[in-house]
Write an enzyme that holds these catalytic residues in place. Sequence first.
Site, mmCIF file in Angstrom:
data_model
loop_
_atom_site.group_PDB
_atom_site.id
_atom_site.type_symbol
_atom_site.label_atom_id
_atom_site.label_comp_id
_atom_site.label_asym_id
_atom_site.label_seq_id
_atom_site.Cartn_x
_atom_site.Cartn_y
_atom_site.Cartn_z
ATOM 1 N N HIS A 1 -10.580 -4.712 10.707
ATOM 2 C CA HIS A 1 -11.230 -4.571 9.235
ATOM 3 C C HIS A 1 -12.499 -3.798 9.323
ATOM 4 O O HIS A 1 -13.507 -3.896 8.340
ATOM 5 C CB HIS A 1 -11.576 -5.917 8.787
ATOM 6 C CG HIS A 1 -10.503 -6.686 8.222
ATOM 7 N ND1 HIS A 1 -9.377 -7.373 8.953
ATOM 8 C CD2 HIS A 1 -9.965 -6.826 6.836
ATOM 9 C CE1 HIS A 1 -8.524 -7.887 8.129
ATOM 10 N NE2 HIS A 1 -8.742 -7.690 6.982
ATOM 11 N N GLU B 1 0.891 -1.460 0.071
ATOM 12 C CA GLU B 1 0.019 0.213 -0.169
ATOM 13 C C GLU B 1 0.800 1.277 -0.142
ATOM 14 O O GLU B 1 0.492 2.279 -0.902
ATOM 15 C CB GLU B 1 -1.012 0.120 1.132
ATOM 16 C CG GLU B 1 -2.242 -0.906 1.036
ATOM 17 C CD GLU B 1 -1.959 -2.568 1.348
ATOM 18 O OE1 GLU B 1 -0.820 -2.589 2.000
ATOM 19 O OE2 GLU B 1 -2.755 -3.199 1.252
HETATM 20 C C1 LIG Z 1 -2.265 -4.114 4.214
HETATM 21 C C2 LIG Z 1 -3.398 -5.102 3.839
HETATM 22 N N1 LIG Z 1 -3.726 -5.168 2.453
HETATM 23 C C3 LIG Z 1 -4.460 -5.845 2.155
HETATM 24 C C4 LIG Z 1 -5.262 -6.962 2.579
HETATM 25 C C5 LIG Z 1 -6.229 -7.731 2.058
HETATM 26 N N2 LIG Z 1 -5.880 -9.118 1.885
HETATM 27 C C6 LIG Z 1 -5.859 -10.011 2.835
HETATM 28 S S1 LIG Z 1 -5.198 -11.311 2.705
HETATM 29 C C7 LIG Z 1 -4.571 -10.649 1.283
HETATM 30 C C8 LIG Z 1 -3.545 -11.736 0.344
HETATM 31 C C9 LIG Z 1 -2.424 -12.268 1.184
HETATM 32 O O1 LIG Z 1 -1.565 -13.210 0.545
HETATM 33 P P1 LIG Z 1 -0.429 -13.804 1.172
HETATM 34 O O2 LIG Z 1 0.291 -13.029 1.894
HETATM 35 O O3 LIG Z 1 0.129 -14.732 -0.095
HETATM 36 O O4 LIG Z 1 -1.157 -14.829 2.400
HETATM 37 P P2 LIG Z 1 -1.984 -16.117 2.004
HETATM 38 O O5 LIG Z 1 -3.489 -15.653 2.151
HETATM 39 O O6 LIG Z 1 -1.783 -16.916 0.908
HETATM 40 O O7 LIG Z 1 -1.935 -17.132 3.294
HETATM 41 C C10 LIG Z 1 -4.821 -9.745 1.079
HETATM 42 C C11 LIG Z 1 -4.595 -8.649 -0.249
HETATM 43 C C12 LIG Z 1 -4.880 -6.955 4.254
HETATM 44 N N3 LIG Z 1 -5.464 -7.754 4.940
HETATM 45 N N4 LIG Z 1 -3.815 -5.991 4.518
#
Ligand SMILES: Cc1ncc(C[n+]2csc(CCOP(=O)(O)OP(=O)(O)O)c2C)c(N)n1
Lengths: 329, 454
Positions: free
Chosen positions: B257, B188
């Site tokens: 959230h 972000e």
């Molecule tokens: C700072 C932030 N940006 C966006 C999100 C929305 N979001 C939640 S999980 C996610 C994907 C994360 O992927 P990864 O780090 O690969 O973990 P996984 O879900 O695969 O375990 C996103 C974009 C968030 N929770 N926090």
Amino acid sequence: MAAKKAPEKSNVSKDELLKYYREMLLIRRFEEKAGQLYGMGLIGGFCHLYIGQEAVVVGLEACTKDGDKRITSYRDHGHMLACGMAANGVMAELTGRAGGYSKGKGGSMHMFSKERHFYGGHGIVAAQVPLGAGLAFSDWYKGNDNVTFAYFGDGAANQGQVYEAYNMAELWGLPVVFVIENNQYAMGTSMKRATKSVTLYGRGTAYGIPGEQVDGMDVLAVKAAGEKAVEHCRSGQGPYILEMMTYRYRGHSMSDPAKYRTREEVEKIKQEKDCIEHVRDLLTQGGLSSEDELKAIDKEIKEIVNASAEFAKESPEPDLSELWTDIYA
Amino acid sequence: MATEVLMPALSPTMEEGTLAKWLVKEGDKVKSGQILAEIETDKATMEFEAVDEGTVGRLLVAEGTANVKVNTPIAVMIEDGEGADAAPAAAPVVAAAAAPSAAPAAASAAAPVAVVSKASPDWAPGTPMKTMTVREALREAMAEEMRANPNVFLMGEEVGEYQGAYKISQGLLDEFGPKRVIDTPITEIGFTGIAVGAAWGGLNPIVEFMTFNFAMQAIDHIINSAAKTNYMSGGQVPCPIVFRGANGAAARVGAQHSQDYAAWYAAIPGLRVVMPYSASDAKGLLKQAIRDPNPVVFLENEILYGQTFDVPDLPDFTIPFGKARVWREGTDVTIVSFGIGMKYALEAADLLAKDGISAEVIDLRTLRPIDYDTVLASVQKTNRCVTVEEGFPVGSIGDHMASTIMQRAFDYLDAPVVTCTGKDVPMPYAANLEKHALVTTAEVVAAVKSVCYR
Ligand SMILES: Cc1ncc(C[n+]2csc(CCOP(=O)(O)OP(=O)(O)O)c2C)c(N)n1
Ligand SMILES: [Mg+2]
């Protein structure tokens, strides 16, 4: 259907294999049950299942000793079960009941257990990485040899704060294992669409942190790499990075239509790489366990999980006065 | 033993869905994990898997049926060896007559026809109208502005190939291509800084935050870089950029959230802050925001995305900033709100009318600038005011309105201004606690009665 790899011979004892089998199966069955309760409306909001990735946390927990700490993202149910938190308390938190680890106030993404040194359960992607380094800082400061495991995803690995934490962790020699659970997708974004880096552990090089890529679907490989990382940290040599190559079978959360990958891709990994089947094969084809012995374990796990669901349904909602408690210490 | 398969909840806000397609038929043997059906929510089409193995005894809901409530039995599974007659004779659910798309999803969302503002209409009488959801309105606003100005582009997490985490940008990648609909990594502060730099360089970025909770990672660039540079540069470096995304509580998503940032951003000179309630405001104000030469924080709401409103069917419809909308005229009390707070304000006004209390309901729509005059004129007429918002009580927009009214209309007031807000606690997850943490219609009704001494 793709042929399975023939199980390699392992020198690991039957007891150890059974322990992994049991722990991974508990996570899988627990998560399946959670998915079911979500569909019934008993669990609300976001609910991120760990199915497919069980070997990572089970293998690493096998390298911990008393007082070691762990912290992870919202995809946290497996980590809690693997570090010894009770299925009942986790499931009741998922249903938002008083019997949950956070009295129903945290939910799926936010659970903690001081007793088991589990520090959450974080909803902001990558926030847990510097926080994990900070937990390690507390052990470093006190001069004990405990280690912190900071788990995060391939998507989280692109956040800037990860690299700020890397730099300071190495600069100060903090005892933290950075565990990248590379399940290859961050929501709908494959790793290839998010970075030109070929590996994620390799980014540690810029900060002087050693690391390696590990087959995260093989609990024995995870355990072996974990031992090495933990030894590095405990002996005061600073942080270590483990990039666990793994895969999530389900959608990102319950509301993910998962159109960004094919069913064939998922099926192929389930058929060829499943971490539980792998240990099952080692046990049966190695002649260590009979089908009946494993079936008895399956049944036992099913009972634990069913009991947790019952507990989670019957535990009362938190008292309304709880709205106003715990805001301050 | 026969078991019923229930319509699943497939998202935090899903209450009903369309059973789009059955992938099994009666008599089929299914394995656990096998896909039984495709179910359409307002956001996406999802595959629905079998939990246990067994045989499909009966399909209770015909494919194509819309508005199937969560937890309605949709099929009966029987165990191997059982006859289909083991399936309990459940009354088959007849396909509901397709609801006209104009039907509001929730009665509360649709304003009674009479409430269209007379004081400051946004469109001329007789303008043709169409109904659309807030989601569609936002999408249309972006698409129209992108067609009109090649320097407008959209950037954010999952806005392109995934079609938007909340499907606001659905279809935009197809129309505008990957140079103008840009998927970012989860970074972000990085992409926000890049977008601000691009705005300084003469482009018009729209930055989508998946939700504003994650904009906290980037708030330094929103405030220190975007909001202040025009001033610090003596007017040389303006920053025409829109930061938009879901703000406030969704449903059961917990403390990290569920935050409402309205009052935070509204405090910052150099920003413009918009928080629409209806689809017409979402459309007209987003188009305005994209054209504005300043940084605009545009606060949407996940629960409102799927709600339907009338929107003027005009080729180029915009709404100026700093103009409130009077949704309902009244004589006894002024209720001031914005964003999803309007849902409670309008519900309360309906209930109060039954008790003989006539409430004037004002939607601020933009929080910077704020249309003080419309509020003050109303308070001078009604002599009472209640504010409604979802955010925290301390330093709320309501606090600010109360102090302004006190300073500029003190002599007109017959009662102190009462502010209705979310509670002064992090958002709890538990369903019962969450209900109490949020502002409620009952609280608004009680507040109005208190200022009316009733
Ligand atoms: C700072 C932030 N940006 C966006 C999100 C929305 N979001 C939640 S999980 C996610 C994907 C994360 O992927 P990864 O780090 O690969 O973990 P996984 O879900 O695969 O375990 C996103 C974009 C968030 N929770 N926090
Ligand atoms: Mg991932």
